[in-house]
Design a protein around this motif. Sequence first.
Motif, PDB file in Angstrom:
ATOM      1  N   LEU A  22     -35.627  40.314 -35.459  1.00  0.00           N
ATOM      2  CA  LEU A  22     -35.659  38.994 -35.466  1.00  0.00           C
ATOM      3  C   LEU A  22     -37.029  38.690 -34.028  1.00  0.00           C
ATOM      4  CD1 LEU A  22     -32.041  37.364 -35.305  1.00  0.00           C
ATOM      5  CD2 LEU A  22     -33.395  37.679 -37.282  1.00  0.00           C
ATOM      6  N   GLU A  23     -37.501  36.901 -35.196  1.00  0.00           N
ATOM      7  CA  GLU A  23     -38.082  35.716 -34.140  1.00  0.00           C
ATOM      8  C   GLU A  23     -37.540  34.826 -34.722  1.00  0.00           C
ATOM      9  OE1 GLU A  23     -42.242  36.382 -35.935  1.00  0.00           O
ATOM     10  OE2 GLU A  23     -42.593  38.702 -34.195  1.00  0.00           O
ATOM     11  N   SER A  24     -37.447  34.185 -33.287  1.00  0.00           N
ATOM     12  CA  SER A  24     -37.257  32.463 -33.974  1.00  0.00           C
ATOM     13  C   SER A  24     -38.325  31.769 -33.226  1.00  0.00           C
ATOM     14  CB  SER A  24     -36.056  32.796 -32.099  1.00  0.00           C
ATOM     15  OG  SER A  24     -35.035  33.130 -32.754  1.00  0.00           O
ATOM     16  N   HIS A  25     -38.901  30.916 -34.238  1.00  0.00           N
ATOM     17  CA  HIS A  25     -39.773  29.957 -33.978  1.00  0.00           C
ATOM     18  C   HIS A  25     -38.978  28.676 -34.296  1.00  0.00           C
ATOM     19  CE1 HIS A  25     -43.293  33.209 -35.553  1.00  0.00           C
ATOM     20  NE2 HIS A  25     -41.879  33.878 -35.418  1.00  0.00           N
ATOM     21  N   PRO A  26     -40.541  27.338 -33.894  1.00  0.00           N
ATOM     22  CA  PRO A  26     -40.105  25.932 -34.266  1.00  0.00           C
ATOM     23  C   PRO A  26     -40.736  25.611 -35.841  1.00  0.00           C
ATOM     24  CG  PRO A  26     -41.439  26.272 -32.343  1.00  0.00           C
ATOM     25  CD  PRO A  26     -41.155  27.770 -32.665  1.00  0.00           C
ATOM     26  N   LEU A  27     -39.320  24.859 -36.553  1.00  0.00           N
ATOM     27  CA  LEU A  27     -39.594  24.499 -38.040  1.00  0.00           C
ATOM     28  C   LEU A  27     -39.770  22.643 -37.588  1.00  0.00           C
ATOM     29  CD1 LEU A  27     -39.674  24.847 -40.873  1.00  0.00           C
ATOM     30  CD2 LEU A  27     -37.634  24.677 -40.757  1.00  0.00           C
ATOM     31  N   GLN A  28     -41.279  22.674 -37.578  1.00  0.00           N
ATOM     32  CA  GLN A  28     -41.193  21.032 -37.462  1.00  0.00           C
ATOM     33  C   GLN A  28     -41.188  20.682 -38.577  1.00  0.00           C
ATOM     34  OE1 GLN A  28     -44.420  19.827 -34.982  1.00  0.00           O
ATOM     35  NE2 GLN A  28     -44.889  21.889 -34.079  1.00  0.00           N
ATOM     36  N   ALA A  29     -40.820  18.637 -38.515  1.00  0.00           N
ATOM     37  CA  ALA A  29     -39.973  18.377 -40.065  1.00  0.00           C
ATOM     38  C   ALA A  29     -40.736  16.339 -39.143  1.00  0.00           C
ATOM     39  CB  ALA A  29     -39.295  18.391 -40.703  1.00  0.00           C
ATOM     40  N   LEU A  30     -40.905  15.590 -40.356  1.00  0.00           N
ATOM     41  CA  LEU A  30     -41.102  13.980 -40.138  1.00  0.00           C
ATOM     42  C   LEU A  30     -40.373  13.669 -40.851  1.00  0.00           C
ATOM     43  CD1 LEU A  30     -44.107  15.871 -40.605  1.00  0.00           C
ATOM     44  CD2 LEU A  30     -44.492  13.955 -39.205  1.00  0.00           C
ATOM     45  N   VAL A  31     -40.198  11.911 -40.246  1.00  0.00           N
ATOM     46  CA  VAL A  31     -39.325  11.006 -41.293  1.00  0.00           C
ATOM     47  C   VAL A  31     -40.253   9.966 -41.619  1.00  0.00           C
ATOM     48  CG1 VAL A  31     -37.525   9.673 -41.695  1.00  0.00           C
ATOM     49  CG2 VAL A  31     -36.537  12.361 -41.025  1.00  0.00           C
ATOM     50  N   SER A  32     -40.425   9.524 -42.217  1.00  0.00           N
ATOM     51  CA  SER A  32     -41.651   8.074 -42.118  1.00  0.00           C
ATOM     52  C   SER A  32     -40.870   7.133 -41.909  1.00  0.00           C
ATOM     53  CB  SER A  32     -42.353   8.260 -43.890  1.00  0.00           C
ATOM     54  OG  SER A  32     -41.833   7.095 -44.545  1.00  0.00           O
ATOM     55  N   GLU A  33     -41.065   5.873 -41.831  1.00  0.00           N
ATOM     56  CA  GLU A  33     -40.461   4.290 -41.969  1.00  0.00           C
ATOM     57  C   GLU A  33     -39.592   4.283 -43.526  1.00  0.00           C
ATOM     58  OE1 GLU A  33     -43.397   1.046 -41.946  1.00  0.00           O
ATOM     59  OE2 GLU A  33     -44.936   1.883 -42.788  1.00  0.00           O
ATOM     60  N   PRO A  34     -39.331   3.159 -43.648  1.00  0.00           N
ATOM     61  CA  PRO A  34     -38.347   2.878 -45.167  1.00  0.00           C
ATOM     62  C   PRO A  34     -39.460   2.294 -45.677  1.00  0.00           C
ATOM     63  CG  PRO A  34     -37.712   1.906 -43.555  1.00  0.00           C
ATOM     64  CD  PRO A  34     -38.498   2.705 -42.815  1.00  0.00           C
ATOM     65  N   ILE A  35     -39.674   2.567 -47.188  1.00  0.00           N
ATOM     66  CA  ILE A  35     -40.551   2.078 -48.273  1.00  0.00           C
ATOM     67  C   ILE A  35     -38.934   2.234 -50.138  1.00  0.00           C
ATOM     68  CG2 ILE A  35     -42.643   2.784 -47.405  1.00  0.00           C
ATOM     69  CD1 ILE A  35     -42.849   4.954 -49.314  1.00  0.00           C
ATOM     70  N   LYS A  36     -40.307   1.019 -50.554  1.00  0.00           N
ATOM     71  CA  LYS A  36     -39.388   1.016 -52.038  1.00  0.00           C
ATOM     72  C   LYS A  36     -38.744   2.861 -52.390  1.00  0.00           C
ATOM     73  CE  LYS A  36     -42.842   0.178 -54.495  1.00  0.00           C
ATOM     74  NZ  LYS A  36     -43.364  -1.014 -55.474  1.00  0.00           N
ATOM     75  N   PRO A  37     -38.125   3.214 -53.476  1.00  0.00           N
ATOM     76  CA  PRO A  37     -38.079   4.823 -53.616  1.00  0.00           C
ATOM     77  C   PRO A  37     -39.512   4.541 -54.866  1.00  0.00           C
ATOM     78  CG  PRO A  37     -36.131   2.415 -53.553  1.00  0.00           C
ATOM     79  CD  PRO A  37     -36.989   2.028 -53.672  1.00  0.00           C
ATOM     80  N   ILE A  38     -39.963   5.501 -54.876  1.00  0.00           N
ATOM     81  CA  ILE A  38     -40.628   6.121 -55.539  1.00  0.00           C
ATOM     82  C   ILE A  38     -41.331   7.403 -55.417  1.00  0.00           C
ATOM     83  CG2 ILE A  38     -42.331   4.151 -54.662  1.00  0.00           C
ATOM     84  CD1 ILE A  38     -44.083   6.566 -53.099  1.00  0.00           C
ATOM     85  N   ILE A  39     -40.461   8.294 -54.724  1.00  0.00           N
ATOM     86  CA  ILE A  39     -40.231   9.928 -55.163  1.00  0.00           C
ATOM     87  C   ILE A  39     -38.359   9.827 -55.074  1.00  0.00           C
ATOM     88  CG2 ILE A  39     -40.360  11.750 -54.175  1.00  0.00           C
ATOM     89  CD1 ILE A  39     -42.792  10.818 -52.453  1.00  0.00           C
ATOM     90  N   HIS A  40     -38.498  10.456 -56.547  1.00  0.00           N
ATOM     91  CA  HIS A  40     -37.219  10.472 -56.806  1.00  0.00           C
ATOM     92  C   HIS A  40     -36.667  11.837 -56.910  1.00  0.00           C
ATOM     93  CE1 HIS A  40     -37.694   6.440 -57.604  1.00  0.00           C
ATOM     94  NE2 HIS A  40     -37.902   6.545 -58.733  1.00  0.00           N
ATOM     95  N   SER A  41     -37.200  12.773 -56.899  1.00  0.00           N
ATOM     96  CA  SER A  41     -37.017  14.372 -56.691  1.00  0.00           C
ATOM     97  C   SER A  41     -37.339  14.969 -55.009  1.00  0.00           C
ATOM     98  CB  SER A  41     -38.044  15.584 -57.840  1.00  0.00           C
ATOM     99  OG  SER A  41     -38.711  15.014 -58.068  1.00  0.00           O
ATOM    100  N   VAL A  42     -37.874  15.896 -54.748  1.00  0.00           N
ATOM    101  CA  VAL A  42     -38.435  17.324 -54.395  1.00  0.00           C
ATOM    102  C   VAL A  42     -39.651  18.016 -54.692  1.00  0.00           C
ATOM    103  CG1 VAL A  42     -37.592  19.095 -52.386  1.00  0.00           C
ATOM    104  CG2 VAL A  42     -35.760  17.590 -53.179  1.00  0.00           C
ATOM    105  N   ILE A  43     -40.124  17.314 -53.692  1.00  0.00           N
ATOM    106  CA  ILE A  43     -41.605  17.981 -54.017  1.00  0.00           C
ATOM    107  C   ILE A  43     -42.593  19.485 -53.171  1.00  0.00           C
ATOM    108  CG2 ILE A  43     -44.073  17.535 -55.245  1.00  0.00           C
ATOM    109  CD1 ILE A  43     -42.025  14.886 -55.478  1.00  0.00           C
ATOM    110  N   MET A  44     -42.802  20.599 -53.830  1.00  0.00           N
ATOM    111  CA  MET A  44     -43.385  21.023 -52.397  1.00  0.00           C
ATOM    112  C   MET A  44     -44.441  22.087 -53.487  1.00  0.00           C
ATOM    113  SD  MET A  44     -40.226  23.551 -52.639  1.00  0.00           S
ATOM    114  CE  MET A  44     -39.370  22.502 -51.907  1.00  0.00           C
TER     115      MET A  44
END
Length: 416
Positions: free
Chosen positions: A254-276
């Motif tokens: 095993l190797e342990s790695h940091p996994l980073q993520a971010l959250v924005s300010e709230p905005i009106k709903p424009i993305i209704h799914s998960v896109i990657m």
Amino acid sequence: MQRYSGFGLFKHSFSHHENWQRMWRNPTPKPAYDVVIVGGGGHGLATAYYLAKVHGIKNIAVIEKGWLGGGNTARNTTIVRSNYLLDESSALYEHAMKLWEGLSQDLNYNVMFSQRGCYHLCHTLQDLRDAERLVSANLLNGIDNELLDTRQVAEEIPYLDCSRNTRFPVLGASVQRRAGNARHDAVAWGYARAADALGVDLIQQTEVTGFRKQDGAVIGVETNKGFIGAKRVGMVVAGSTGPLAAKAGFRLPLESHPLQALVSEPIKPIIHSVIMSNAVHGYISQSDKGDLVIGAGIDGWVGYGQRGSYPIIEHTIQAIVEMFPVLSRVRMNRQWGGIVDTTPDACPIIGSTPVKNLFINCGWGTGGFKATPGSGHVFAATLAKGEPHPLAKPFSIERFHTGALVDEHGAAAVAH
């Protein structure tokens, strides 16, 4: 529905919740248990719940060094999907998906599972070939997935830049429509409450510092609050697995790695799914309160730092703006890092260890949250019977000796 008068609302505003029923007990540890589970995250709590509910083992303790769900369960981007490529891993994640679909009813707790769909974008001809292969493999295994062309992607994700002028043109996408998101805190709380109701002791602020063995078999755990005996011990501690295994006297790949993520300010709903996108290397979804939840891959270095680093943030935001130029002026609200344990083949290790009666469930890397119900279900069966659940057999530690790896790097190229 109970109704309050103006006076009633005024009176209850001063209650400060003193009379609210606690969601779970705060018990004093017993001297010994039938099963001790080290790690009070989603996987550990799910394991305890299924041990009690499915296998009738009630004398269980979950030992957590911090608070329940305070590790990677609280530090992920909540994506749930089962469209993995290989038979072994797709069967395990599909098992989890089916449990997700009835989890709120099973726990009598709303985990806010939203099957809003998950898109994998294709930017090159090789991406399209890979997507076609993935879709075909999923369909052969009875798992939903479908291939879309550029026009269909543009219609279903209107704010995505599908023009010919973009640096990474969108040539199509695969989409699993049963995939989506769940509320990470609610998952931990739901499993904790349900396990507690079945008699499981949830012991927080208690760190396991070692293992006590007799004749080569574990007989309990040493903690900062004293020894706790156990007939069997299950270790489910994600990024801390390597150091804890060393205390038990063996090493893991095993190797342990940091996994980073971010959250924005709230905005009106424009993305209704998960896109990657694997090529642009980023993914995005939008929470119910309007925050954009954004991530990419694991850090290239090993470590346990949860603060993150600016180069990763910059790279991730560049990828998102490349796909969604309309978001270029949105401000980021907060950022965090979780510690993931990764194996050479990007798949978990589930089963026994060189120490008798000590079992491990680790190495989920970036796929841990989505596997939570399935992981707990199969690990509970493994602990109860002392032998691996059929779905867990391919993920034994022995595969690193025999060479029978389950290489899922292709279906897990972006951390999600």
